[in-house]
Structure formats: structure tokens, C-alpha cells
Motif scaffolding. Structure first.
Motif, PDB file in Angstrom:
ATOM      1  N   GLY A 313     -45.820   0.969  35.259  1.00  0.00           N
ATOM      2  CA  GLY A 313     -44.669   0.191  35.668  1.00  0.00           C
ATOM      3  C   GLY A 313     -44.848  -1.279  35.394  1.00  0.00           C
ATOM      4  O   GLY A 313     -45.824  -1.715  34.768  1.00  0.00           O
ATOM      5  N   ALA A 314     -43.902  -2.066  35.874  1.00  0.00           N
ATOM      6  CA  ALA A 314     -43.942  -3.504  35.628  1.00  0.00           C
ATOM      7  C   ALA A 314     -45.120  -4.172  36.309  1.00  0.00           C
ATOM      8  O   ALA A 314     -45.680  -5.147  35.784  1.00  0.00           O
ATOM      9  N   ASP A 315     -45.531  -3.676  37.479  1.00  0.00           N
ATOM     10  CA  ASP A 315     -46.632  -4.304  38.200  1.00  0.00           C
ATOM     11  C   ASP A 315     -47.659  -3.293  38.695  1.00  0.00           C
ATOM     12  O   ASP A 315     -48.362  -3.541  39.661  1.00  0.00           O
ATOM     13  N   GLY A 316     -47.764  -2.132  38.036  1.00  0.00           N
ATOM     14  CA  GLY A 316     -48.753  -1.135  38.451  1.00  0.00           C
ATOM     15  C   GLY A 316     -48.335   0.266  38.048  1.00  0.00           C
ATOM     16  O   GLY A 316     -47.698   0.468  37.008  1.00  0.00           O
ATOM     17  N   LEU A 317     -48.684   1.220  38.879  1.00  0.00           N
ATOM     18  CA  LEU A 317     -48.386   2.620  38.626  1.00  0.00           C
ATOM     19  C   LEU A 317     -47.058   3.003  39.267  1.00  0.00           C
ATOM     20  O   LEU A 317     -46.813   2.687  40.431  1.00  0.00           O
ATOM     21  N   ASP A 318     -46.217   3.694  38.492  1.00  0.00           N
ATOM     22  CA  ASP A 318     -44.973   4.256  39.012  1.00  0.00           C
ATOM     23  C   ASP A 318     -45.072   5.777  39.000  1.00  0.00           C
ATOM     24  O   ASP A 318     -45.534   6.368  38.018  1.00  0.00           O
ATOM     25  N   VAL A 319     -44.642   6.403  40.092  1.00  0.00           N
ATOM     26  CA  VAL A 319     -44.601   7.859  40.209  1.00  0.00           C
ATOM     27  C   VAL A 319     -43.153   8.255  40.487  1.00  0.00           C
ATOM     28  O   VAL A 319     -42.546   7.760  41.438  1.00  0.00           O
ATOM     29  N   VAL A 320     -42.620   9.138  39.642  1.00  0.00           N
ATOM     30  CA  VAL A 320     -41.235   9.572  39.780  1.00  0.00           C
ATOM     31  C   VAL A 320     -41.211  11.085  39.960  1.00  0.00           C
ATOM     32  O   VAL A 320     -41.733  11.827  39.118  1.00  0.00           O
ATOM     33  N   VAL A 321     -40.620  11.538  41.054  1.00  0.00           N
ATOM     34  CA  VAL A 321     -40.503  12.959  41.362  1.00  0.00           C
ATOM     35  C   VAL A 321     -39.028  13.319  41.391  1.00  0.00           C
ATOM     36  O   VAL A 321     -38.240  12.689  42.096  1.00  0.00           O
ATOM     37  N   GLU A 322     -38.654  14.332  40.618  1.00  0.00           N
ATOM     38  CA  GLU A 322     -37.287  14.851  40.634  1.00  0.00           C
ATOM     39  C   GLU A 322     -37.352  16.356  40.865  1.00  0.00           C
ATOM     40  O   GLU A 322     -38.119  17.055  40.205  1.00  0.00           O
ATOM     41  N   ALA A 323     -36.568  16.848  41.810  1.00  0.00           N
ATOM     42  CA  ALA A 323     -36.574  18.273  42.135  1.00  0.00           C
ATOM     43  C   ALA A 323     -35.164  18.739  42.449  1.00  0.00           C
ATOM     44  O   ALA A 323     -34.382  18.010  43.071  1.00  0.00           O
ATOM     45  N   THR A 324     -34.857  19.959  42.019  1.00  0.00           N
ATOM     46  CA  THR A 324     -33.569  20.591  42.293  1.00  0.00           C
ATOM     47  C   THR A 324     -33.816  21.991  42.836  1.00  0.00           C
ATOM     48  O   THR A 324     -34.631  22.737  42.275  1.00  0.00           O
ATOM     49  N   GLY A 325     -33.149  22.334  43.914  1.00  0.00           N
ATOM     50  CA  GLY A 325     -33.251  23.661  44.492  1.00  0.00           C
ATOM     51  C   GLY A 325     -31.934  24.398  44.411  1.00  0.00           C
ATOM     52  O   GLY A 325     -30.863  23.791  44.570  1.00  0.00           O
ATOM     53  N   ASN A 326     -32.004  25.696  44.143  1.00  0.00           N
ATOM     54  CA  ASN A 326     -30.790  26.503  44.009  1.00  0.00           C
ATOM     55  C   ASN A 326     -30.894  27.745  44.896  1.00  0.00           C
ATOM     56  O   ASN A 326     -31.918  28.447  44.878  1.00  0.00           O
ATOM     57  N   GLN A 327     -29.865  27.993  45.707  1.00  0.00           N
ATOM     58  CA  GLN A 327     -29.812  29.130  46.610  1.00  0.00           C
ATOM     59  C   GLN A 327     -31.063  29.192  47.497  1.00  0.00           C
ATOM     60  O   GLN A 327     -31.692  30.228  47.664  1.00  0.00           O
ATOM     61  N   LEU A 328     -31.409  28.056  48.067  1.00  0.00           N
ATOM     62  CA  LEU A 328     -32.555  27.988  48.973  1.00  0.00           C
ATOM     63  C   LEU A 328     -32.194  28.596  50.311  1.00  0.00           C
ATOM     64  O   LEU A 328     -31.086  28.407  50.823  1.00  0.00           O
TER      65      LEU A 328
END
Length: 443
Positions: A313-328
Motif C-alpha cells: 500500500g501507500a504506507d505499508g501492507l494492505d490486506v483486502v478480503v472479499e467474500a460472498t455467501g449464497n443460500q447460507l
């Protein structure tokens, strides 16, 4: 040399020598136990073998050939899986030289067979084996400085649990905390690129995989894995150009991932970079995450998928989590687990986006740049941070809800007797310590 436990015969010259031995492992332990504490250590069986050593010149490379076998062998150390083999045969031949720290191999071929278990290793073109790194569970096999044509091939097949036990005394750091089972068939082929290994082929297949972890029992009918990339032993770094792991529970793929070992000099923020794509069966995944008793009482269902990215990232580490659930769905068993579970919660679709930043100037601080949750019943948009020795956290944002949807979802609990209406959005703020949240969740 003759004793109650060991018989050794050696004959030859500095240019050519032969050594043969026979060892009674149980008697060896008995004798050693008189002078050192071997409580919890089991050693039994018989071992015999032959070593042939040839040296063409005083300064030239040596040729070593080893033939050995074990009968009714057992070796168990406290806290390690027991190694037991009715019969095990070892054959190896190598050309090179050695010091107490490093073995330089010009060419080598070795096989280990026991029943239907087989391990075969072939090295060619110049390879250095760092003994201390191997003992610490790290990859201590690297091309020699002049080994531009070095190549390595490894094939292993047989019972995964038995191979795990055989490796435990040799590589204790690599096998601690897990007890696997199943039938494995794996192969790795690599060629030297400078001081690195280029993995041209790496595949593995495990039938009826079982993993026993503390409080968890994971079982998969089949696991398939493949990978290609570059291994840099001197830097303690692995760069995967592609990799894939497939099971009935989860699949994980990457088109680019870099990992650095803990002992490579890299801080924890710099050890992982790249992106993973995953998808999972929520019901089966729950068995990986919580105890069997909890899974039996609260069965889950549905599918989930998403990505996990570690980027600069601009000033260090970036962590990006994306999750989708279906019929949970989540249900509860009342009384005997074999009875019909009662629905507790259902969610047709839900999404979660979490963006975290670890600033280089404040490595103990975790900044939550974005937390977004969207479902049929509520949505959350928030920001915050976590930091300090106590891991204190703050989170503030906006919560939107639809009470009519909530009443529909709780209908299995209320038998339709409760009906809620209304919707809205409200700001909220939460603060505390992560340890307190973990304690409350455990209750």
C-alpha cells in the motif's frame, strides 16, 4: 567392534573402504538408558547395512553407496508420532564431498521402500545440502554455485501417516501439531536457475485424507494439488506462478503468490504478497473451524467464495478480503443429533468487504479502512483501528436494517407469532479490547 548392541566391521584404505554393521536397537536403548534419561523414548528392532566409499584422488570427489534395512523397527519420541516399520529398505548412491555443515553432491539417487510405500530422490548437476537447515524444518537443498544444469526429482507414494511418522525424528519442526492419514501420490521436478530452483512440475493426490488437529478432525475423500514457481532457499522465499488445491470442502487458487520464511530476515508484514481465490462449502468448512460437538449441534449449509489479497500500500501492507455467501443457513439440533434440525437463520445472499492497512511507521497498529457487510436484513459501513499492547479497538459507522426481513427469518423460532415492520439507518460506535471479545465469544 563388537558389543551387546552393535557389531561393526571396517576394512580398506583412504582410496576405498567398506563398512558393515548390525544393530540391536532395543539393547542399544538399554545401554544408553544407564547413563542418560530416556523416559518416554521407545527404540526397538534390528538394523543392518553396508557402506562403500571410493575416492579417486585425495582432493577429488568421493563416491558413497549405502544399502541398509530395518526389521520390526520402532522409534518414538515424546510428543512425536511413533515410527514403526516391519521392514524398510534403503538404497542410496552419491558422488560428492562433505563437511560437518554442508554436503556437496554432484549426483545422487536414493530409494526408500517399505511395503507399498516408496520414496525416490534423484539429484544431478551439483547440489548443496545444508544439514542445519534441514534439521530445523527448512528447505536446505540448493543448487551449487557452478550447478547451472542442476536438476532434482522427488517421487513419494504410500501411506501418508507412515511417511509422517518416518519424517518426525528427522524433521521435527515440519511435522509438529498434526497427525495425517490417507494414501498419497506426489511428485516434484525442479531445475536450477542461478541459486534458485524452478519448479517445473509439482503434483499431489491424497485419497481418504484425514487430519487430526487439536480439537478438530478433518476428513476429505480426495485432495488434489498442483503448483509451479521458483524456490529461493538462500533467501527463504517461494514465488508461486500458479497453484491450486482442491477438496470437497474448499478450493484455493492463485496466479501469483510470494512467501518468505520466518527465519529469512523479513518481518511479518513482508512475508506474504499476492492474491488467493477461494470457494467453500459452508457446512463442511465448519468442521475445519469449530469442534465436532458444535458442528453436530449447529449444522450449517450454503456456499461461499471470494478473494484474499496481500499488496503493498501507500504506507505499508494492505490486506483486502472479499467474500460472498449464497443460500447460507444455520440450524439447531434439539435433543439427539440424529433428529430433524430446526432452522435458526437463513440468508439468500450476503457480501463482506474488509480492507485493512498495517502502516510501516506503526507496525503494532491495524487500521480498518473499510468494513462493508450487505445482506437481505442489514447492511454495515464502518471504519476503525486496532492497536496497542492490549489490542484495543474502535469501530464506528452506519447500520441499516429491515425489520420485516428479520421477522421473516426468525419465523421458525416464533411460529409466525411475531411480526416486525420498519426500516432505517443509524450511526453506531463500538470500542473495547479483542481479548474481551474473544472471551465473550467463548462463553
Amino acid at each position: 567392534l563388537t558389543s551387546a548392541a552393535l557389531e561393526v566391521t571396517a576394512v580398506g584404505t583412504p582410496q576405498a573402504a567398506t563398512l558393515e554393521w548390525t544393530l540391536d536397537c532395543a539393547r542399544l536403548r538399554e545401554g544408553a538408558a544407564e547413563v542418560i534419561d530416556l523416559a518416554g523414548v521407545a527404540l526397538a528392532g534390528r538394523a543392518r547395512g553396508r557402506v562403500e566409499l571410493e575416492r579417486a584422488t585425495a582432493t577429488g570427489p568421493s563416491r558413497v553407496a549405502v544399502v541398509a534395512d530395518l526389521e520390526d523397527f520402532e522409534w518414538a519420541l515424546p510428543g512425536r508420532p511413533a515410527w514403526r516399520d516391519e521392514a524398510l529398505a534403503i538404497e542410496a548412491e552419491a558422488t560428492g564431498s562433505a563437511t560437518p555443515q554442508v554436503v556437496a553432491i554432484e549426483a545422487a539417487h536414493a530409494t526408500v521402500t517399505g511395503g507399498d510405500d516408496r520414496l525416490e530422490v534423484t539429484l544431478a548437476g551439483g547440489t548443496l545440502v545444508e544439514l542445519a537447515a534441514l534439521a530445523a524444518g527448512r528447505l536446505g537443498i540448493r543448487p551449487a554455485s557452478s550447478g547451472a544444469a542442476a536438476a532434482a526429482d522427488i517421487v513419494i507414494a504410500g501411506d501418508l501417516g507412515r511417511w509422517h511418522a518416518r519424517l518426525a525424528p528427522v524433521l521435527p519442526a515440519a511435522v509438529t501439531g498434526v497427525s495425517p492419514g490417507g494414501r498419497v501420490q506426489a511428485a516434484v521436478a525442479a531445475v536450477a536457475r542461478g541459486d534458485a530452483w524452478e519448479i517445473t512440475r509439482a503434483t499431489a493426490e491424497v485419497e481418504r485424507l484425514v487430519l487430526a488437529l487439536p480439537g478438530r478432525d478433518i476428513a476429505e475423500p480426495r485432495l488434489l494439488a498442483s503448483a509451479a514457481g521458483v524456490v529461493r532457499p538462500a533467501a527463504g522465499r517461494i514465488d508461486l506462478a500458479s497453484a491450486e488445491v482442491l477438496t470437497a470442502t474448499m478450493s484455493v487458487r492463485t496466479a501469483g503468490l510470494s512467501w518468505r520464511a520466518a527465519g529469512s530476515g523479513a518481518g511479518w508484514r513482508d512475508r506474504l504478497r499476492g492474491t488467493l481465490q477461494w470457494q467453500a462449502d459452508a457446512g463442511r468448512l465448519a468442521r475445519w473451524l469449530v469442534s465436532p460437538e458444535t458442528c453436530a449441534r449447529w449444522p450449517a449449509a450454503g456456499r461461499a467464495w471470494g478473494t484474499l489479497a496481500f499488496v503493498d500500500g501507500a504506507d505499508g501492507l494492505d490486506v483486502v478480503v472479499e467474500a460472498t455467501g449464497n443460500q447460507l443457513a444455520l440450524a439447531e439440533h434439539r435433543g439427539a443429533p440424529a433428529g430433524q434440525p430446526r432452522p435458526v437463520w437463513t440468508e439468500p445472499q450476503a457480501t463482506v468487504i474488509l480492507e485493512l492497512a498495517v502502516p510501516s511507521a506503526a507496525p503494532d497498529t491495524l487500521r480498518i479502512d473499510r468494513l462493508a457487510c450487505e445482506s437481505t436484513t442489514f447492511s454495515v459501513q464502518a471504519r476503525g483501528d486496532v492497536g496497542g499492547r492490549t489490542r484495543a479497538f474502535t469501530l464506528d459507522g452506519t447500520l441499516a436494517y429491515d425489520w420485516q426481513q428479520v421477522s421473516r427469518l426468525v419465523a421458525p423460532w416464533t411460529d409466525g407469532a411475531l411480526s416486525l415492520v420498519g426500516a432505517g439507518a443509524r450511526p453506531f460506535a463500538v470500542s473495547g479490547r479483542l481479548a474481551e471479545v474473544a472471551e465473550a465469544a467463548a462463553l
